[in-house]
Structures are given as C-alpha cells and as structure tokens.
Scaffold this motif. Sequence first.
Motif, PDB file in Angstrom:
ATOM      1  N   PRO A  44       0.804  -1.226   0.000  1.00 59.45           N
ATOM      2  CA  PRO A  44       0.000   0.000   0.000  1.00 59.45           C
ATOM      3  C   PRO A  44       0.837   1.275   0.000  1.00 59.45           C
ATOM      4  CG  PRO A  44      -0.933  -1.596   1.513  1.00 59.45           C
ATOM      5  CD  PRO A  44       0.378  -2.158   1.062  1.00 59.45           C
ATOM      6  N   TYR A  69       3.061   5.895  -5.839  1.00 57.83           N
ATOM      7  CA  TYR A  69       2.741   5.954  -7.271  1.00 57.83           C
ATOM      8  C   TYR A  69       1.600   6.926  -7.534  1.00 57.83           C
ATOM      9  CZ  TYR A  69       1.215   4.616 -11.929  1.00 57.83           C
ATOM     10  OH  TYR A  69       0.853   4.658 -13.252  1.00 57.83           O
ATOM     11  N   GLU A 129      -0.688  -3.834 -10.954  1.00 58.15           N
ATOM     12  CA  GLU A 129      -0.747  -2.971 -12.139  1.00 58.15           C
ATOM     13  C   GLU A 129       0.511  -2.131 -12.306  1.00 58.15           C
ATOM     14  OE1 GLU A 129      -5.527  -2.007 -12.286  1.00 58.15           O
ATOM     15  OE2 GLU A 129      -4.323  -1.138 -10.653  1.00 58.15           O
ATOM     16  N   ILE A 130       1.147  -1.770 -11.214  1.00 56.43           N
ATOM     17  CA  ILE A 130       2.345  -0.927 -11.270  1.00 56.43           C
ATOM     18  C   ILE A 130       3.534  -1.707 -11.825  1.00 56.43           C
ATOM     19  CG2 ILE A 130       4.029   0.344  -9.881  1.00 56.43           C
ATOM     20  CD1 ILE A 130       1.665   0.992  -7.958  1.00 56.43           C
ATOM     21  N   SER A 183      -4.509   6.070  -9.045  1.00 54.41           N
ATOM     22  CA  SER A 183      -4.358   4.982  -8.079  1.00 54.41           C
ATOM     23  C   SER A 183      -4.331   3.642  -8.798  1.00 54.41           C
ATOM     24  CB  SER A 183      -5.514   5.006  -7.066  1.00 54.41           C
ATOM     25  OG  SER A 183      -5.463   6.183  -6.289  1.00 54.41           O
ATOM     26  N   LEU A 184      -3.247   2.900  -8.598  1.00 55.47           N
ATOM     27  CA  LEU A 184      -3.113   1.556  -9.161  1.00 55.47           C
ATOM     28  C   LEU A 184      -2.620   0.610  -8.076  1.00 55.47           C
ATOM     29  CD1 LEU A 184      -1.350   2.190 -12.609  1.00 55.47           C
ATOM     30  CD2 LEU A 184      -3.785   1.830 -12.180  1.00 55.47           C
ATOM     31  N   THR A 185      -2.866  -0.674  -8.277  1.00 58.06           N
ATOM     32  CA  THR A 185      -2.358  -1.692  -7.356  1.00 58.06           C
ATOM     33  C   THR A 185      -0.947  -2.099  -7.772  1.00 58.06           C
ATOM     34  OG1 THR A 185      -3.167  -3.558  -8.672  1.00 58.06           O
ATOM     35  CG2 THR A 185      -4.710  -2.563  -7.087  1.00 58.06           C
ATOM     36  N   MET A 186      -0.265  -2.822  -6.886  1.00 59.13           N
ATOM     37  CA  MET A 186       1.064  -3.319  -7.231  1.00 59.13           C
ATOM     38  C   MET A 186       1.018  -4.217  -8.458  1.00 59.13           C
ATOM     39  SD  MET A 186       3.517  -2.099  -5.382  1.00 59.13           S
ATOM     40  CE  MET A 186       4.875  -3.264  -5.537  1.00 59.13           C
ATOM     41  N   GLU A 236       2.004   1.838  -3.543  1.00 58.51           N
ATOM     42  CA  GLU A 236       0.840   2.302  -4.311  1.00 58.51           C
ATOM     43  C   GLU A 236       0.531   3.767  -4.015  1.00 58.51           C
ATOM     44  OE1 GLU A 236      -1.176  -2.167  -4.178  1.00 58.51           O
ATOM     45  OE2 GLU A 236      -2.015  -0.529  -2.980  1.00 58.51           O
ATOM     46  N   LYS A 237       0.658   4.157  -2.755  1.00 56.76           N
ATOM     47  CA  LYS A 237       0.413   5.547  -2.373  1.00 56.76           C
ATOM     48  C   LYS A 237       1.429   6.474  -3.028  1.00 56.76           C
ATOM     49  CE  LYS A 237      -0.008   8.549   1.700  1.00 56.76           C
ATOM     50  NZ  LYS A 237       0.062   8.589   3.197  1.00 56.76           N
TER      51      LYS A 237
END
Length: 297
Positions: free
Chosen positions: A189, A195, A207-208, A202-205, A192-193
Amino acid sequence: MMNWGIDLGGTKIEGVILDPSGNVIDRRRIATEREHGYEHIVSRIALLVEQMKEATGLEPEKIGIGTPGTIDPPTGLMKNSNTTVLNGQPLGKDLEAAIGVPLTLANDANCFAVAETLMGCVPKEMPDAKVVFGVILGTGTGGGLVINGEIIGGAQGIGGEWGHMFLDNSGGYCYCGRVGCAERILSGPSVEKYYAAMSGRSLTMKEIVPRYRAGGNPAATAAMERWFHYFAKGISTIINVIDPDVVVLGGGLSNIEELYTKAVPQVVNHLFNPRMDTVFLKPELGDSAGVFGAALL
C-alpha cells in the motif's frame, strides 16, 4: 507426538496437525469473522480445534498459535496487531481457558521464519545456516529472527520487528504513532500511495509492476526504484546488526523478481562488510508457512 498449529489471520483461521515427520494429518480453515469482536474470535479458534479433534479422533497435548501481533511479556496482553480488537486483550489466557490445553503464541512473521528454517527453503539451500531472518513484505512489513532453530522473541516480544524501525521521513506518519517507519515505505500500500502521488492515478502493485517492466512510465519507474533503494537500505541495517546467514523473503511482494535482481544487489552499498555473504532465498512453503510454523512452536 502430533504437532498442532493454528494461524490466526484477519480474514481466516487455519489449523493443521502434523505428525512427527512433518506430514499433514489434518488441515482446515474457517472465517475469522473479526467484525463480531474479540470474544467471537476466541470462540472461532476454539471451534476450529473442536472440528480438528472430531475429524481425526486426536486430542492435542499443546497447541502453537501464530498471531497478527505479539504478546507483551510483562503483561500477557496482545499488542501491535492490525486486527485491532485483539490489542490489550489477554488472548493467550482466554484461549487456554476456551480450549483447555497449554498454548504457545508467537507473531505470524516468527512462525513464517521458523517454518522456512526447519521445513522450507533453508534446509534445502543452506542446511548449515545458524542465523535466519525472515521478512514479510505485503500489506505490511514484518520480520522474524531464528537462531539455531529457535525463535528470538525478545524481552518485549518485538524481536525481528523491523517494520517499525525508522527508515526515512518521506514515509510520513505511521499508525504506530511515529514517522518514517519501514512499513510506510516498503509495504505494498505504501508503494501504491507513492505511485498515486507521482501520477495522480491509483493503481495496485499488480498494475504498477508490469508498467515498470514495460518502461515509459516515469511514475512506475520512480515508485519501484524508490522501493528497491529503501529495501536495500532497510535490510542492510538488519544485516549489519545480526549478520544472518540467510534472509528469506516472504509475503505477496516477495514474488516480484526484481526484488532479487534489482534490490538485493544494492544491499552491499550500505553494509559495514566490503562484500555481501548473506544469501537471500525465496520461500518454499507458500501460504503454508504460517500454520506450519505455529505447529512447530
């Protein structure tokens, strides 16, 4: 003697019975239902033990329990649990009363570390290892220290808990009340924050990481390279202090290959030693590690 273990998680409670050779006699899960409160969680653990007894016809002599948080040795009360209804409660005492057998409780990261040390990747890859540090990288950041096959819990029950050592002010405020904790930089998290702050999206890991691998996404590159840098800096402090033979990386983020190819090589930049002899291993037991470690307690 059969080894009984319970892994108490935020959403599920898992139980296992292992024979003396480590073979699974019984394994099952039920929902934690933590939204119903502390007493309900205690009753759910007792229910799972009863189900295991009924299924196998066995009676436990003692049970190991892995917990999200730690028992404070002077008071016997739970602390530092992200299942917050457990904090301040005499979980060990109440469970012993509900189940009726002696219990040994340990933090879930300690259970992960001892399971990988005794049953998982360590005996396969580094059988002569004396000092093992187990790392959890996921929704939080935790750790467990095992020396000569024994968990080192510490006088305050926080042995190995590197997630709340100071790492950098850029991590901001942590739920523990301090600023710049490792967890606020290294957990999923937190990446993600960062990014989202860089990109406005806002994307999840999940997606990153592919965006980082594809290139051309400055925010993904910045977020991942920052993660690599601070992981190396943070774990180097642990290596400088305890000088482990092995670091085992667990949790959902341990599956990211670049953690080993990009981050681990940077560790030497922060070491007192001119080279890095510590071996970093991927876990062998997957999501079995927590409950197996509890049984090994």
